[in-house]
Design a protein around this motif. Structure first.
Motif, short mmCIF file in Angstrom:
data_model
loop_
_atom_site.label_atom_id
_atom_site.label_comp_id
_atom_site.label_asym_id
_atom_site.label_seq_id
_atom_site.Cartn_x
_atom_site.Cartn_y
_atom_site.Cartn_z
N MET A 1 0.90 -1.24 0.11
CA MET A 1 0.13 -0.07 0.06
C MET A 1 0.82 1.10 0.27
SD MET A 1 -3.25 -0.33 -0.23
CE MET A 1 -4.57 -1.52 -0.17
N SER A 2 2.06 1.14 0.38
CA SER A 2 2.73 2.34 0.62
C SER A 2 3.49 2.98 -0.69
CB SER A 2 4.01 2.00 1.52
OG SER A 2 4.96 1.15 1.07
N ALA A 3 3.50 1.84 -1.75
CA ALA A 3 4.03 2.62 -3.14
C ALA A 3 3.28 3.73 -3.55
CB ALA A 3 3.83 1.48 -4.20
N ILE A 4 2.04 3.64 -3.81
CA ILE A 4 1.36 4.69 -4.16
C ILE A 4 1.47 6.19 -3.19
CG2 ILE A 4 -0.92 4.33 -3.10
CD1 ILE A 4 -2.22 5.46 -5.36
N PHE A 5 1.74 5.78 -1.91
CA PHE A 5 1.94 7.07 -1.09
C PHE A 5 3.34 7.78 -1.32
CE2 PHE A 5 1.92 9.24 2.83
CZ PHE A 5 0.78 9.40 3.36
N LEU A 6 4.19 6.59 -1.48
CA LEU A 6 5.73 7.34 -1.86
C LEU A 6 5.55 7.98 -3.13
CD1 LEU A 6 8.70 7.62 -1.10
CD2 LEU A 6 8.77 5.25 -2.20
N LYS A 7 4.94 7.50 -4.18
CA LYS A 7 5.02 8.30 -5.51
C LYS A 7 4.01 9.55 -5.10
CE LYS A 7 2.38 7.72 -9.94
NZ LYS A 7 1.69 7.12 -10.74
N ARG A 8 3.01 9.83 -4.56
CA ARG A 8 2.44 10.86 -4.65
C ARG A 8 3.00 11.85 -3.81
NH1 ARG A 8 0.38 11.63 -8.74
NH2 ARG A 8 -1.53 13.26 -7.97
N PHE A 9 3.82 11.54 -2.81
CA PHE A 9 4.43 12.24 -1.84
C PHE A 9 5.70 12.98 -2.77
CE2 PHE A 9 8.46 13.26 0.75
CZ PHE A 9 7.97 14.20 1.48
N LEU A 10 6.32 12.34 -3.49
CA LEU A 10 7.57 12.55 -4.44
C LEU A 10 6.96 13.83 -5.47
CD1 LEU A 10 9.42 9.56 -5.01
CD2 LEU A 10 10.07 11.46 -3.41
N GLN A 11 5.54 13.32 -5.96
CA GLN A 11 5.04 14.37 -6.69
C GLN A 11 4.50 15.66 -6.14
OE1 GLN A 11 2.20 11.46 -8.59
NE2 GLN A 11 3.62 11.11 -10.25
N ILE A 19 6.07 11.04 4.03
CA ILE A 19 6.58 9.97 3.17
C ILE A 19 5.93 8.59 3.27
CG2 ILE A 19 8.59 8.95 4.36
CD1 ILE A 19 10.13 9.62 1.66
N ILE A 20 5.44 8.36 4.43
CA ILE A 20 4.79 6.95 4.54
C ILE A 20 3.48 6.97 5.42
CG2 ILE A 20 6.98 5.62 4.67
CD1 ILE A 20 6.78 5.80 7.69
N PRO A 21 2.61 6.17 5.05
CA PRO A 21 1.26 6.01 5.86
C PRO A 21 1.45 6.00 7.28
CG PRO A 21 1.39 4.45 4.10
CD PRO A 21 2.94 4.74 4.21
N SER A 22 0.38 6.45 7.98
CA SER A 22 0.36 6.18 9.42
C SER A 22 0.53 4.77 10.02
CB SER A 22 -1.03 6.72 9.90
OG SER A 22 -1.23 8.03 9.44
N SER A 23 1.29 4.77 11.26
CA SER A 23 1.49 3.36 11.79
C SER A 23 0.35 2.80 12.51
CB SER A 23 2.50 3.60 13.20
OG SER A 23 1.98 4.33 14.04
N ARG A 24 0.19 1.54 12.73
CA ARG A 24 -0.83 0.82 13.26
C ARG A 24 -1.40 1.33 14.47
NH1 ARG A 24 -4.56 -0.91 10.82
NH2 ARG A 24 -5.14 -2.13 12.73
N THR A 25 -0.45 2.03 15.31
CA THR A 25 -0.65 2.78 16.89
C THR A 25 -1.35 3.82 16.57
OG1 THR A 25 1.48 1.51 17.58
CG2 THR A 25 0.70 3.40 18.75
N LEU A 26 -0.80 4.68 15.65
CA LEU A 26 -1.30 6.11 15.41
C LEU A 26 -2.92 5.84 15.05
CD1 LEU A 26 -1.57 9.18 15.30
CD2 LEU A 26 -0.71 8.88 12.91
N ILE A 27 -2.98 4.63 13.91
CA ILE A 27 -4.45 4.43 13.55
C ILE A 27 -5.24 4.04 14.48
CG2 ILE A 27 -5.67 2.81 12.09
CD1 ILE A 27 -3.25 2.87 10.15
#
Length: 205
Positions: A1-11, A19-27
């Motif tokens: 799931m993080s590939a699209i997140f990284l791509k859109r962060f760079l764009q 640069i990465i989605p939230s952790s399980r703890t934060l969620i």
């Protein structure tokens, strides 16, 4: 799931903001601030690739409604594909400032909860004020109703004096660490799953 997140962060680094989605703890910290035992109307600002959304959907009552506001078209399409089979979820590739109008369109009066991970600190002051006022106006006048944010800084507290009560905690188990703050619509709200310190709207414990 993080590939699209990284791509859109760079764009779009300023819009995505991490640069990465939230952790399980934060969620768990964020969703733990909502009471899912009854049907709720929930809105989420800037769900990104949907890491918080998936947990909200997993916990939601069968008769709840979830409206997602995602400005990034690629993230919005990704969310559409993820939740296409769930009639409770509506994905909008539009501005969160349109929440009031979107609720009216759907015959809904208010939200019970509004969740946000968008980087308020980069918004223009007037845009920030408008969105916060619209958020407050869109919440139901109930003790449980709340605006729940997770942010790198807690600067938004200074802009939310119109919310009568708040509770905040710091989640170190995330990269970067985040403040999770719950702003109640009424002064008599009660916490759901809060593990941190409580503070009311005037700064007193």
């Amino acid at each position: 799931m993080s590939a699209i997140f990284l791509k859109r962060f760079l764009q779009r680094p300023f819009q995505v903001a991490s640069i990465i989605p939230s952790s399980r703890t934060l969620i768990r910290r964020v969703t733990g601030k909502m009471d899912f035992s009854q049907p709720r109307v929930i809105a989420e600002y800037g769900p990104g690739e949907g890491c918080h959304t998936r947990e909200i959907v997993r916990r939601m009552h069968p008769d709840s409604s979830l409206i997602l506001f995602e400005l990034d078209p690629e993230f919005a399409q990704h969310l559409e594909e993820q939740f296409r089979g769930d009639s409770r979820v509506t994905v909008l590739n539009s501005d969160a400032a349109l929440l009031c109008q979107e609720l009216t369109k759907r015959g809904l009066n208010h939200c019970d909860y509004i969740v946000s991970g968008i980087p308020f600190s980069i918004l223009e002051p007037e845009k920030k004020r408008e969105l916060l006022r619209s958020t407050y106006d869109s919440l139901a006048p109930h003790d449980h109703s709340a605006f729940i944010i997770y942010q790198v800084t807690n600067e938004l507290v200074g802009h939310c004096g119109h919310f009568p009560r708040r509770e905040s905690e710091y989640c170190l188990q995330n990269l970067p660490p985040m403040f999770v703050t719950k702003f109640y619509k009424t002064a008599n709200g009660h916490a759901h799953g809060l593990n941190g310190h409580s503070r009311n709207g005037n700064g007193n414990h």
